[in-house]
Write a protein that holds these residues in place. Structure first.
Motif, mmCIF file in Angstrom:
data_model
loop_
_atom_site.group_PDB
_atom_site.id
_atom_site.type_symbol
_atom_site.label_atom_id
_atom_site.label_comp_id
_atom_site.label_asym_id
_atom_site.label_seq_id
_atom_site.Cartn_x
_atom_site.Cartn_y
_atom_site.Cartn_z
ATOM 1 N N SER A 15 0.829 -1.212 0.000
ATOM 2 C CA SER A 15 0.000 0.000 0.000
ATOM 3 C C SER A 15 0.860 1.257 0.000
ATOM 4 C CB SER A 15 -0.935 0.002 1.220
ATOM 5 O OG SER A 15 -1.811 -1.097 1.179
ATOM 6 N N GLU A 19 0.506 3.921 -2.761
ATOM 7 C CA GLU A 19 0.182 5.318 -2.433
ATOM 8 C C GLU A 19 1.162 6.271 -3.085
ATOM 9 O OE1 GLU A 19 -0.505 8.261 1.292
ATOM 10 O OE2 GLU A 19 -1.568 6.411 0.950
ATOM 11 N N ARG A 23 -0.165 8.887 -5.863
ATOM 12 C CA ARG A 23 -0.162 10.316 -5.557
ATOM 13 C C ARG A 23 0.291 11.137 -6.747
ATOM 14 N NH1 ARG A 23 3.167 12.268 -0.399
ATOM 15 N NH2 ARG A 23 2.106 10.406 0.404
ATOM 16 N N TYR A 94 -10.093 7.273 3.053
ATOM 17 C CA TYR A 94 -10.261 5.854 2.731
ATOM 18 C C TYR A 94 -11.585 5.308 3.285
ATOM 19 C CZ TYR A 94 -5.447 5.538 1.077
ATOM 20 O OH TYR A 94 -4.277 5.694 0.359
ATOM 21 N N SER A 115 4.971 6.066 3.937
ATOM 22 C CA SER A 115 5.165 6.869 2.722
ATOM 23 C C SER A 115 5.849 8.196 3.045
ATOM 24 C CB SER A 115 3.826 7.124 2.035
ATOM 25 O OG SER A 115 2.960 7.869 2.871
#
Length: 261
Positions: A15, A19, A23, A94, A115
């Motif tokens: 994830s 992400e 992005r 989310y 991230s």
């Protein structure tokens, strides 16, 4: 929750990658934008304050000292603000996923945390290259940066997840925190050194837990000195308390989280 995170560790890592890709989807520069934004902001501050207003860093005659001071402070603050801002809104962003897919909800702020750390690592590499162009070779004291990264990210994660849970139930928190972060930025010695703060306002600096954390970056990256560990005691205690409190609040509110969304 910790055992659930371990069981879903591959989901978390995938994830984080997804992400970062999503992005900047359809962007030619991709992840470079996460580096260029803080660098551009620091360059604007350096241009306005150093070149136009003639701001200098006391004790150093090097003309590039002030831009380096800005870059170091901006790097620390960017890590903090990104984790807090994203963690505060991650459950709302989310919400559709939470309603359709069964997975530990604690994974979401951890994905944000991961991230942000990747973005920060890339930013530090970019800053190191800028320092080389400015004639500053990273010294041994840069090895203290992992300590700063750990303390800032834990503090930001605890605070961000706590605010994120509250923001699900009271959406005004998200609006208020944006203003508070702007004020907090200017109350932290990032665009100015601590030495220029008037004596009657020093108590504000002393109460700000981000000051000793940002100073880790300043001391290591600009002055090539190891940080003073004594002022870090309060931020460490506060970070641990916020982290434990955020997990307790999240566990208590987790059954009602999806219904509130």
């Amino acid at each position: 929750m910790l055992s659930a995170l371990w069981r879903y560790r591959y989901f978390v890592m995938a994830s984080i990658v997804g992400e970062l890709r999503g992005r900047f989807a359809r962007s030619r520069l991709g992840l470079l934008w996460s580096i260029l934004h803080p660098l551009a902001q620091a360059a604007i501050f350096a241009l306005v304050l150093a070149e136009v207003l003639g701001a200098k860093l006391g004790g150093i005659d090097d003309k590039a000292a002030y831009p380096m001071y800005l870059l170091a402070g901006m790097a620390a603050w960017t890590l903090f603000s990104e984790i807090v801002s994203r963690s505060m809104t991650v459950f709302i962003e989310y919400s559709a996923t939470l309603k359709k897919i069964a997975f530990p909800r604690i994974c979401l702020p951890v994905i944000v945390w991961g991230s942000a750390l990747v973005n920060h690592a890339l930013l530090l590499v970019a800053i190191a290259v800028v320092f080389l162009f400015l004639g500053k070779v990273p010294g041994v004291a840069w090895l203290a940066l992992p300590l700063g990264i750990l303390l800032i990210s834990v503090f930001a994660f605890g605070l961000g997840m706590l605010l994120g849970v509250f923001n699900v139930f009271v959406r005004d928190i998200g609006q208020a925190v944006g203003v508070v972060l702007q004020l907090w930025f200017w109350l932290t010695p990032i665009v100015y050194p601590v030495s220029v703060v008037p004596d009657h306002l020093r108590w504000v600096i002393n109460l700000n837990p981000m000051v000793p954390l940002v100073e880790i970056y300043h001391e290591a990256m600009v002055f090539d000195r190891w940080p003073d560990f004594a002022p870090l005691i309060v931020p460490v205690i506060l970070s641990v308390v916020l982290l434990v409190l955020s997990f307790m609040v999240f566990k208590r509110a987790s059954p009602e989280l999806v219904d509130a969304l």
